[in-house]
Design an enzyme around this catalytic site. Structure first.
Site, PDB file in Angstrom:
ATOM      1  N   GLY A  42     -17.159 -72.812 -48.453  1.00  7.16           N
ATOM      2  CA  GLY A  42     -17.987 -71.667 -47.685  1.00  7.16           C
ATOM      3  C   GLY A  42     -17.978 -69.976 -47.409  1.00  7.16           C
ATOM      4  O   GLY A  42     -18.305 -69.214 -47.984  1.00  7.16           O
ATOM      5  N   TYR A  50     -18.879 -62.663 -62.342  1.00  5.01           N
ATOM      6  CA  TYR A  50     -19.232 -62.014 -61.252  1.00  5.01           C
ATOM      7  C   TYR A  50     -19.597 -61.193 -60.964  1.00  5.01           C
ATOM      8  O   TYR A  50     -20.384 -60.029 -60.554  1.00  5.01           O
ATOM      9  CB  TYR A  50     -18.769 -62.547 -60.188  1.00  5.01           C
ATOM     10  CG  TYR A  50     -18.651 -64.445 -60.281  1.00  5.01           C
ATOM     11  CD1 TYR A  50     -19.735 -65.358 -60.194  1.00  5.01           C
ATOM     12  CD2 TYR A  50     -17.457 -64.990 -59.815  1.00  5.01           C
ATOM     13  CE1 TYR A  50     -18.963 -66.372 -59.918  1.00  5.01           C
ATOM     14  CE2 TYR A  50     -16.793 -66.015 -60.096  1.00  5.01           C
ATOM     15  CZ  TYR A  50     -17.372 -66.991 -60.148  1.00  5.01           C
ATOM     16  OH  TYR A  50     -17.189 -68.787 -60.361  1.00  5.01           O
ATOM     17  N   CYS A 103      -9.767 -58.598 -76.644  1.00 10.71           N
ATOM     18  CA  CYS A 103     -11.287 -57.891 -77.486  1.00 10.71           C
ATOM     19  C   CYS A 103     -12.684 -58.329 -77.025  1.00 10.71           C
ATOM     20  O   CYS A 103     -13.502 -59.584 -77.775  1.00 10.71           O
ATOM     21  CB  CYS A 103     -10.925 -58.701 -78.993  1.00 10.71           C
ATOM     22  SG  CYS A 103      -8.897 -58.102 -79.693  1.00 10.71           S
TER      23      CYS A 103
HETATM   24  C1  LIG Z   1     -18.640 -79.453 -53.786  1.00 13.63           C
HETATM   25  C2  LIG Z   1     -17.831 -78.201 -52.903  1.00 13.63           C
HETATM   26  N1  LIG Z   1     -16.927 -77.556 -52.027  1.00 13.63           N
HETATM   27  C3  LIG Z   1     -16.055 -77.296 -51.439  1.00 13.63           C
HETATM   28  C4  LIG Z   1     -16.219 -75.810 -52.281  1.00 13.63           C
HETATM   29  C5  LIG Z   1     -15.869 -74.184 -52.183  1.00 13.63           C
HETATM   30  O1  LIG Z   1     -16.163 -73.821 -51.652  1.00 13.63           O
HETATM   31  P1  LIG Z   1     -15.428 -71.965 -50.760  1.00 13.63           P
HETATM   32  O2  LIG Z   1     -14.384 -72.660 -52.302  1.00 13.63           O
HETATM   33  O3  LIG Z   1     -16.359 -70.975 -50.573  1.00 13.63           O
HETATM   34  O4  LIG Z   1     -14.771 -72.515 -49.176  1.00 13.63           O
HETATM   35  C6  LIG Z   1     -17.161 -75.167 -53.508  1.00 13.63           C
HETATM   36  C7  LIG Z   1     -17.048 -74.131 -54.455  1.00 13.63           C
HETATM   37  O5  LIG Z   1     -17.651 -74.246 -54.994  1.00 13.63           O
HETATM   38  C8  LIG Z   1     -17.502 -76.599 -54.135  1.00 13.63           C
HETATM   39  O6  LIG Z   1     -18.208 -76.815 -54.714  1.00 13.63           O
END
Ligand SMILES: Cc1ncc(COP(=O)(O)O)c(C=O)c1O
Length: 411
Positions: A239, A323, A349
């Site tokens: 994340g 997004y 398209c």
């Molecule tokens: C369970 C899980 N782990 C890791 C990630 C990786 O997240 P990021 O690419 O934001 O580091 C995600 C992405 O949605 C995820 O669903």
């Protein structure tokens, strides 16, 4: 490190002019900087050096086999969310004991595959899934390694589609439900409780939600210990957000959260648990280290709007359409100062097929090349053949060398 920079008005990836690669490979084309990716891996891995930890790269961000091979050879683990990703991870050399498997909709076949290969943990997302895993494991006469994904109801204050840790989201189970689930699972011979999992979303911009998540899981681990259940790891998901406006070497780090500061904040909380930390970064490793290169096909002016029509569309990079995501767009050859405001659109398209809207760009003409920046994560993996367009090729650069790491699809 940011691998993209201008030299003599030419956009470079590391030591290679992107126009040089485009002349040989054409467009649309994804180009990745291997040095940048490995450096980001080492940066996050090094930040947590003071704590037993494992970095499990989230394949969903970019599953190019060569890129995966390089990360596996550095010692990375893998976070997978499907049987396809699991097979891919095993095939490129991630050891099974470094693979974690999340996802709300694992099929029986995927569960069997994970158990056959004895992966590190199945990150379980519902009570019903836990029961299904228990019965499949029993039939296979194995013990399934389990970490339940807790949904801690923490808001990352980001895009609703990138938020996964709120109670309104489909992911994981609540703390109270998790407690019951662990007590039930502890008495189940075909399950082995190895850890606890959480992933509250993508594009997290502050350390604070991570701290709250770590505190929640640490308290849960302590509670389980009191119940006689010793957990071995705490998995905080991925994340870390990247700044999509920081795209060139002179801009410095693209991370919203400094991994060293994050580690300093989390370590006191985690150390007290005695657990190994698992971290599942995806975007932060690959996002800033990739670009999508495209060629201007046409320019057109309608009443009040200028369009630059390029040969890459939403089938190549869906993030702007899906997004409303912002990607910087830079010319491969820097031009003189005359600029205009235009939408950069693809050939699909759909009116939702755009890469950028109302963007101030140098005046473009047919044949000019553009780079859509920060496209290394959730780019190629989300591409499709919509409108029966073949998928783009992928190239990997390292220092002054480069290679095609996935051929362009043909008709
Ligand atoms: C369970 C899980 N782990 C890791 C990630 C990786 O997240 P990021 O690419 O934001 O580091 C995600 C992405 O949605 C995820 O669903």
């Amino acid at each position: 490190m940011m691998p993209f920079h201008y030299r003599h008005q030419e956009l470079y990836c590391e030591e290679v002019a992107l126009s040089h690669i485009v002349e040989r490979c054409g467009t649309p084309l994804y180009v990745y900087s291997l040095t940048g990716i490995l450096e980001n891996y080492r940066c996050i891995d090094g930040a947590f050096a003071g704590q037993p930890h494992r970095i499990c790269y989230a394949l969903k961000a970019n599953a190019n086999p060569e890129l995966l091979r390089r990360l596996a050879s550095l010692g990375a683990g893998a976070d997978v969310v499907s049987g396809g990703e699991l097979r891919q991870a095993l095939q490129v050399g991630f050891p099974a004991e470094k693979i974690v498997f999340a996802g709300v909709g694992k099929t029986d076949e995927e569960i069997r595959l994970a158990l056959q290969h004895r992966i590190l943990a199945l990150n379980v997302e519902s009570r019903e899934e836990l029961h299904v895993i228990a019965s499949i494991a029993e039939r296979m006469q194995v013990q399934a390694p389990i970490a339940v994904r807790i949904n801690p109801d923490i808001d990352i204050e980001g895009h609703p589609y990138l938020t996964t840790g709120k109670s309104a989201n489909k992911f994981g189970i609540s703390l109270a439900e998790a407690r019951d689930a662990y007590l039930w699972a502890a008495a189940c011979k075909s399950l082995r409780l190895v850890g606890v999992h959480c992933h509250i979303g993508s594009m997290i911009k502050k350390a604070e939600p991570y701290r709250r998540m770590a505190e929640t899981l640490a308290a849960f681990v302590a509670d389980m210990k009191d119940q006689g259940i010793a957990l071995e790891h705490i998995d905080l998901g991925g994340g870390i957000g990247v700044d999509y406006s920081q795209v060139l070497a002179e801009h410095g780090s693209p991370f919203y959260i400094d991994p060293v500061e994050l580690a300093q904040e989390l370590q006191p909380v985690l150390q007290a648990t005695g657990c190994e930390l698992i971290f599942e970064p995806g975007r932060s490793l690959v996002g800033p280290n990739g670009v999508l290169l495209t060629t201007v096909l046409y320019t057109k002016q309608t009443a009040g709007k200028k369009f630059i029509v390029v040969d890459a569309g939403m089938n190549d990079l869906i993030r702007p359409s899906l997004y409303g995501a912002h990607h910087e767009i830079l010319p491969l050859q820097q031009k003189t100062a005359v600029v205009e405001t235009a939408d950069v659109v693809g050939p699909i398209c759909e009116s939702g097929d755009f890469l950028a809207k109302e963007r101030l760009l140098p005046i473009m003409k047919r044949g000019d090349r553009l780079a859509v920046m920060t496209a290394g994560a959730y780019g190629y993996v989300l591409s499709s053949q919509y409108n029966l367009r073949p998928r783009a090729a992928e190239v990997m650069v390292q220092d002054d060398g480069w290679q095609v790491v996935r051929e362009r699809e043909s008709l």
